[in-house]
Design an enzyme around this catalytic site. Structure first.
Site, mmCIF file in Angstrom:
data_model
loop_
_atom_site.group_PDB
_atom_site.id
_atom_site.type_symbol
_atom_site.label_atom_id
_atom_site.label_comp_id
_atom_site.label_asym_id
_atom_site.label_seq_id
_atom_site.Cartn_x
_atom_site.Cartn_y
_atom_site.Cartn_z
ATOM 1 N N GLY A 34 13.178 10.520 2.614
ATOM 2 C CA GLY A 34 12.737 10.365 4.000
ATOM 3 C C GLY A 34 11.333 9.788 4.108
ATOM 4 O O GLY A 34 10.556 10.170 4.969
ATOM 5 N N SER A 61 13.677 16.061 0.338
ATOM 6 C CA SER A 61 13.187 17.248 -0.356
ATOM 7 C C SER A 61 12.070 17.907 0.441
ATOM 8 O O SER A 61 11.131 17.238 0.866
ATOM 9 C CB SER A 61 12.659 16.852 -1.734
ATOM 10 O OG SER A 61 11.961 17.935 -2.283
ATOM 11 N N LYS A 100 -2.580 -7.424 13.014
ATOM 12 C CA LYS A 100 -3.060 -8.050 11.773
ATOM 13 C C LYS A 100 -2.778 -9.546 11.849
ATOM 14 O O LYS A 100 -1.620 -9.946 11.996
ATOM 15 C CB LYS A 100 -2.318 -7.410 10.594
ATOM 16 C CG LYS A 100 -2.591 -8.058 9.250
ATOM 17 C CD LYS A 100 -1.875 -7.286 8.135
ATOM 18 C CE LYS A 100 -1.948 -7.993 6.814
ATOM 19 N NZ LYS A 100 -1.147 -7.315 5.772
#
Ligand SMILES: Cc1cc2nc3c(=O)[nH]c(=O)nc-3n(C[C@H](O)[C@H](O)[C@H](O)COP(=O)(O)OP(=O)(O)OC[C@H]3O[C@@H](n4cnc5c(N)ncnc54)[C@H](O)[C@@H]3O)c2cc1C
Length: 535
Positions: A34, A61, A100
């Site tokens: 994730g 996890s 940017k």
């Protein structure tokens, strides 16, 4: 004048057909991981599959964190959000994002007049100055004393220099194909919220191993919590752990360590105030380079270096000195990097996306582009029902060519350096581990010939467009030395730099003076065409 596509290899969002049955044999997708890769992939797959009855679950996890760096993008991230219908006005403030316009490279070359240069993102205005830039560069490679530093030819350079946003006023029709800076952790949280709202299931659990089927594909993953989770397709977004693609399937890994020496980084935030810049700055230090990325809330800084030449402690000290943070209490984060790629990004029923599929150091901030490209192309293959071995091979060839094209572009920054102040820079300049494409490109350049056809046809063109190659080689000052230059012929001197300055001086005032003030974050305008008239 001919039309050249801005990027030789298109990553623009493709319209996805949501109708019709799900691709054959695909009912359940499990994504392991994730981080940014997991959530970007989840959103791209969700857009194409959820309405057609495919269930997508992301496992993460609870004990292994995300990498938490990766705060600069290429312009392709704009396509990612646009294809999902997510407005800048929503995601940018949530992720402390800024615009940017490109990257300044400082201190990579010591050639007089070329100590720094800007690698601009393309703009539609470049159609008016690109021909002149390429003409002057080619004249100068051939010994003519004409102006050929990239910094005076592109609007994005002017915008960055004056900290402006790449968002022209309504009446000025020249859009800039810009990227973003963002907080990596906030971006992950934002994408997670969006994906869950669009029907992706989130299941926190720690995957311990994969169970293989008789044909060697992955049948299920087992978790520390005692579950066995089956799926038709597994997406490995487990980061450098590469739990499925490498640990379970033993897909070979191709290291780029001989091409690119950096294998570690140290990161530190610093305060930001005043007018926020609209560029990343990459400054060459003794054993690598430092990034400086402006967000609305802080600067993200880091030093990417090689542990063959420098210890983590010396790297941290050098970075702190560079930032003037020697006495600051701010803790530094040390990271290891593995540079290379897997041989097969799509192996059996496993697709690797993100750091699990490979990583090229972050000099040009290309990792999110790989994620987007891998997931989007995979969806295109699914849509075509193209899932056999030949499709796997074609997909993997494309991904590998993309990795290698970008690798070669990054290698060129190191190969062309003239610093020579440390063994690190001397070893980089002397490195002969170059691809055949790269050798050909350097030979053409040194012989004073155009590199455009070569870049277009070869693997290196898969990474960067022709104009980026010109900007890099010219920006590093790869020209005959000044004393060897001769007076230009009338043909070589046909472009007047004052006219280009004048055009860009007039144009720049059409862009707002504050790089990321919220009022500049406007709803999407008509998308600019990616077709840019180059030469
Ligand atoms: C120094 C540095 C600078 C970078 N700068 C840029 C940049 O400017 N621009 C850019 O585009 N990219 C950059 N990158 C790359 C970028 O950070 C990554 O590509 C991006 O964050 C995606 O990471 P990921 O999701 O693949 O992996 P991670 O963020 O590492 O996520 C891995 C996920 O897998 C999960 N996981 C791991 N093991 C298990 C397990 N056993 N069971 C269940 N879940 C598990 C973790 O919990 C985590 O959620 C940079 C990388 C580095 C190292």
């Amino acid at each position: 004048m001919t039309t050249a596509t801005l990027f030789n290899y298109s990553y623009s969002p493709t319209p996805v057909r949501h109708s019709g049955p799900a691709p054959a044999g695909l009912r359940r997708v499990v994504i392991v991981g994730g981080g940014t890769a997991g959530w970007m992939t989840a959103l791209i797959l969700a857009r194409a599959l959820i309405d057609r009855g495919v269930e997508i679950t992301l496992l993460e996890s609870p004990t292994v964190g995300i990498i938490g760096v990766g705060e600069g993008s290429t312009p392709w991230l704009r396509g990612f959000f646009d294809s999902l219908g997510i407005e800048e006005s929503e995601w940018m403030p949530a992720c402390h994002a800024t615009y940017k316009c490109g990257i300044t490279f400082e201190g990579w070359s010591t050639r007089p007049g070329f100590e720094k240069y800007f690698h601009p993102f393309a703009s539609m205005l470049d159609n008016l100055t690109m021909r002149q830039f390429v003409h002057n560069v080619e004249a100068r490679i051939n010994g003519a004393d004409v102006y050929a530093h990239p910094d005076r030819f592109f609007i994005a350079t002017r915008l960055a220099a004056s900290r402006r946003a790449p968002k022209p006023h309504e009446s000025f029709p020249f859009d800039v194909w810009h990227g973003y800076h963002f907080d990596a952790v906030l971006l992950g949280q934002f994408l997670q919220k969006k994906a869950v709202a669009r029907g992706v299931h989130y299941h926190p659990c720690h995957v311990t191993h994969a169970n293989l089927a008789e044909d060697g594909s992955i049948a299920s993953v087992a978790t520390r919590e005692g579950e066995t989770i089956a799926a038709d397709l597994f997406v490995d977004c487990s980061g450098f752990a590469a739990l499925l693609i490498e640990k379970a399937l033993h897909t070979p890994y191709v290291s780029f360590a001989n091409n690119l020496f950096n294998d570690a980084a140290v990161a530190l935030p610093s305060p930001i105030d005043g007018r926020i810049p609209s560029q990343t700055v990459s400054t060459a230090l003794q054993h690598g380079w430092a990034w400086k990325i402006p967000l609305t809330s802080r600067y993200g800084n880091g030093y990417v270096y090689s542990t063959q030449f420098c210890s983590p402690d010396s790297a941290e000290e050098e970075l702190r000195q560079h930032l003037g943070l020697m006495d600051a209490e701010v803790p530094a984060r040390h990271l290891k990097m593995r540079i290379g790629r897997v041989a097969q990004h799509w192996n059996k029923n496993c697709l690797a996306v993100g750091l699990s599929q490979g990583f090229i150091e972050p000099l040009e901030a290309t990792a999110l582009l790989f994620i987007q490209q891998t997931a989007t192309t995979f969806v295109e293959f699914l849509e075509q029902g193209d899932l056999g071995e030949a499709a796997h091979a074609r997909f993997n060839d494309m991904a590998n060519a993309h990795f290698e094209g970008i690798r070669d572009y990054i290698v060129t920054h190191y190969k062309t350096n003239t610093r020579g102040d440390t063994e690190y820079w001397r070893a980089n300049a002397a490195n002969l581990n170059l691809s055949d494409d790269l050798k050909k490109l350097y030979s053409l350049w040194m012989a004073g010939k155009s590199i455009a056809p070569g870049v277009g046809q070869q693997v290196i063109g898969r990474g960067y467009p022709v104009f980026s190659w010109y900007a890099l080689m010219a920006g590093m000052g790869i020209f005959p030395d000044q004393p060897a230059l001769r007076a230009p012929t009338a043909q070589e001197a046909r472009y007047n730099m004052a006219e280009i300055d004048n055009l860009l001086d007039r144009s720049v005032t059409n862009y707002p003076p504050h790089a990321t003030a919220l009022e500049n974050i406007a709803p999407r305008r008509t998308e600019p065409s990616l077709q840019i008239y180059f030469w």
